[in-house]
Design a protein around this motif. Structure first.
Motif, short mmCIF file in Angstrom:
data_model
loop_
_atom_site.label_atom_id
_atom_site.label_comp_id
_atom_site.label_asym_id
_atom_site.label_seq_id
_atom_site.Cartn_x
_atom_site.Cartn_y
_atom_site.Cartn_z
N GLU A 4 -18.67 11.69 10.95
CA GLU A 4 -19.90 10.94 10.66
C GLU A 4 -20.95 11.10 11.77
O GLU A 4 -22.14 11.21 11.50
N ILE A 8 -24.74 12.49 11.38
CA ILE A 8 -25.95 11.73 11.73
C ILE A 8 -26.81 12.52 12.72
O ILE A 8 -28.02 12.61 12.57
N ILE A 11 -28.93 15.17 11.03
CA ILE A 11 -30.09 14.79 10.22
C ILE A 11 -31.11 13.97 11.03
O ILE A 11 -32.14 13.54 10.51
N GLY A 24 -36.23 5.01 16.75
CA GLY A 24 -35.83 5.52 15.44
C GLY A 24 -34.32 5.53 15.31
O GLY A 24 -33.66 4.55 15.66
N ILE A 25 -33.76 6.64 14.84
CA ILE A 25 -32.30 6.76 14.71
C ILE A 25 -31.68 6.91 16.09
O ILE A 25 -32.16 7.71 16.89
N SER A 26 -30.64 6.14 16.38
CA SER A 26 -29.84 6.27 17.63
C SER A 26 -29.34 4.95 18.16
O SER A 26 -28.38 4.91 18.91
N ASP A 27 -29.97 3.87 17.80
CA ASP A 27 -29.49 2.58 18.31
C ASP A 27 -28.94 1.77 17.13
O ASP A 27 -28.71 2.30 16.06
N ASP A 28 -28.74 0.48 17.32
CA ASP A 28 -28.18 -0.36 16.26
C ASP A 28 -29.17 -0.59 15.13
O ASP A 28 -28.78 -0.87 14.00
N VAL A 86 -32.15 5.60 4.72
CA VAL A 86 -31.27 6.15 3.69
C VAL A 86 -29.85 5.64 3.84
O VAL A 86 -29.22 5.84 4.87
N ILE A 88 -26.22 6.26 2.35
CA ILE A 88 -25.57 7.29 1.54
C ILE A 88 -24.06 7.02 1.42
O ILE A 88 -23.40 6.69 2.41
N TYR A 103 -30.75 15.94 2.52
CA TYR A 103 -31.69 15.42 3.53
C TYR A 103 -32.89 16.35 3.70
O TYR A 103 -34.01 15.91 3.96
N GLY A 119 -33.71 5.52 9.97
CA GLY A 119 -32.38 4.93 10.03
C GLY A 119 -31.65 5.04 8.72
O GLY A 119 -32.16 5.60 7.75
N GLY A 120 -30.45 4.50 8.70
CA GLY A 120 -29.66 4.55 7.48
C GLY A 120 -28.24 4.11 7.72
O GLY A 120 -27.93 3.49 8.74
N ASP A 121 -27.40 4.43 6.76
CA ASP A 121 -26.00 4.04 6.83
C ASP A 121 -25.18 5.11 6.11
O ASP A 121 -25.65 5.70 5.14
N THR A 122 -23.98 5.35 6.59
CA THR A 122 -23.14 6.41 6.03
C THR A 122 -21.76 5.85 5.73
O THR A 122 -21.09 5.34 6.63
P1 ADP Z 1 -24.10 0.92 13.55
O1 ADP Z 1 -22.61 1.14 13.51
O2 ADP Z 1 -24.58 0.25 14.78
O3 ADP Z 1 -24.65 0.32 12.29
P2 ADP Z 1 -24.35 3.67 12.87
O4 ADP Z 1 -23.38 4.45 13.65
O5 ADP Z 1 -24.09 3.37 11.43
O6 ADP Z 1 -24.76 2.37 13.67
O7 ADP Z 1 -25.74 4.41 12.92
C1 ADP Z 1 -26.26 4.95 14.11
C2 ADP Z 1 -27.68 5.33 13.91
O8 ADP Z 1 -27.78 6.32 12.88
C3 ADP Z 1 -28.58 4.19 13.46
O9 ADP Z 1 -29.87 4.41 14.01
C4 ADP Z 1 -28.61 4.35 11.96
O10 ADP Z 1 -29.80 3.80 11.41
C5 ADP Z 1 -28.57 5.86 11.81
N1 ADP Z 1 -27.91 6.31 10.57
C6 ADP Z 1 -26.63 6.13 10.17
N2 ADP Z 1 -26.36 6.71 9.00
C7 ADP Z 1 -27.53 7.28 8.60
C8 ADP Z 1 -27.92 8.01 7.45
N3 ADP Z 1 -27.07 8.28 6.47
N4 ADP Z 1 -29.20 8.46 7.37
C9 ADP Z 1 -30.06 8.17 8.36
N5 ADP Z 1 -29.77 7.50 9.46
C10 ADP Z 1 -28.51 7.04 9.60
#
Ligand code: ADP
Ligand code: MG
Length: 329
Positions: A4, A8, A11, A24-28, A86, A88, A103, A119-122
């Protein structure tokens, strides 16, 4: 699935176009500095097997399409898109390369309008599911509501209608009356162009109702009528369709103009005095715009959409079905 974290990283944007992205993407979580005006936000989900299949869409198209549907909602509010996120759900059957292509499809569209992925979640699961949230901005109190139509306004639509439905028909069945224009219909289905620049360029207009064409204008016209408590009258003779659609689907195009969805054109109403500005703006941004009817006070106690026919009118319901009755008063 693959790792994972490496996904991340792959993308993650190298830079952000919007100066208001502090993190942007990289923190909580992402951090955005507030812009002037009002925020506008929307979310849309596409699930494999429900909203798309891999038979009719390549991974890039799936990404483009889900973001396009969202950006079209922001266009229909008259707002300028700024950011997207996003979520996903990834099944084992999808490779990292295919996911990157999804993406890439989103990014290709986002880059046209300087929209940043922040940002997003996977997660993993059974079907590919993509949930995209978009955030845009609009000048204070300038969002375009469906409820803004008033009696005497004229009704217009951008582009041509039913093309996406035609493209889908070919991708599903392989049957068509002609190959002339097929590529155009397919492209209208896979990579629709939300009318963002057109809508935001009309910011100077005081009042405008807007709705984007996701289900077919029969449906969207009824939504404007209901929200505004008005009747909408459409002249079916002038509703715009493409030559390509007429050639490829001569037996269907007239129905699909009203009920074929996912064209992501805009249906709107403006006061008559503003029409010249709408036409000029459309021309300057390279979008076709057609006046297709007008707005009237309700004839009954329920807001309706009417097709003008042979001096009388037929009620058009949201599904595109026409009811023969109620000639004049
Ligand atoms: P956390 O566990 O703190 O929620 P993640 O490890 O899920 O953090 O995510 C780390 C970073 O990557 C965050 O900035 C999050 O928004 C981004 N991110 C995670 N999954 C995706 C995705 N599918 N698309 C875009 N950004 C993502
Ligand atoms: Mg965290």
């Amino acid at each position: 699935m693959m790792d994972e974290f490496s996904f991340i990283r792959s993308i993650q944007p190298k830079f952000y176009r919007q100066a208001s992205v502090m993190k942007g993407i990289s923190d909580d979580a992402a951090v955005i500095r507030p812009l002037d005006g009002d925020f506008v936000t929307a979310v849309d989900t596409m699930v494999e097997g429900v909203h798309f299949t891999r038979e009719t869409m390549d991974p890039e198209h799936i990404g483009w399409r889900v973001l396009a549907a969202n950006l079209s909602d922001l266009a229909a509010m008259g707002s300028t898109p700024r950011f997207y996120m996003v979520s996903i759900t990834i099944p084992k059957s999808w490779s990292e390369q295919e996911l990157q292509a999804v993406y890439q499809g989103m990014k290709r569209l986002a880059d046209l309008y300087d929209v940043d992925l922040i940002g997003g979640d996977t997660v993993s699961g059974q079907e590919l599911s993509l949930t995209v949230t978009v955030i845009g901005s609009v000048s204070k109190d300038k969002a375009r509501y469906r409820s803004h139509a008033q009696a005497g306004d004229l009704l217009f639509v951008t582009g041509t209608l039913g093309d996406s439905r035609g493209g889908l028909e070919y991708l599903l069945t392989g049957s068509t009356a002609s190959s002339d224009g097929l590529d155009y219909l397919i492209q209208r289905h896979r990579t629709p162009e939300p009318r963002i620049t057109f809508a935001s360029s009309l910011a100077s207009l005081n009042r405008m109702a807007l709705n984007d064409v996701s289900d077919g204008i029969a449906s969207e016209a009824n939504e404007i009528a209901a929200a505004s408590h008005m009747d909408l009258i459409i002249d079916p003779e002038v509703v715009p369709y493409s030559k390509a659609l007429e050639r490829c689907y001569p037996g269907h195009y007239q129905a699909w103009m009203f009920s074929g969805g996912e064209d992501f054109e805009l249906l709107g109403t403006v006061p008559e005095k503003d029409w010249a500005v709408v036409e000029k703006t459309a021309e300057s941004v390279g979008v076709r715009v057609t006046r297709i009817g007008y707005v009237e006070h309700m004839r009954s106690d329920s807001p309706s959409v009417w097709l003008a026919k042979d001096g009388g009118r037929e009620r058009l319901d949201a599904s595109g079905y026409t009811h023969l009755k109620e000639e004049g008063e």
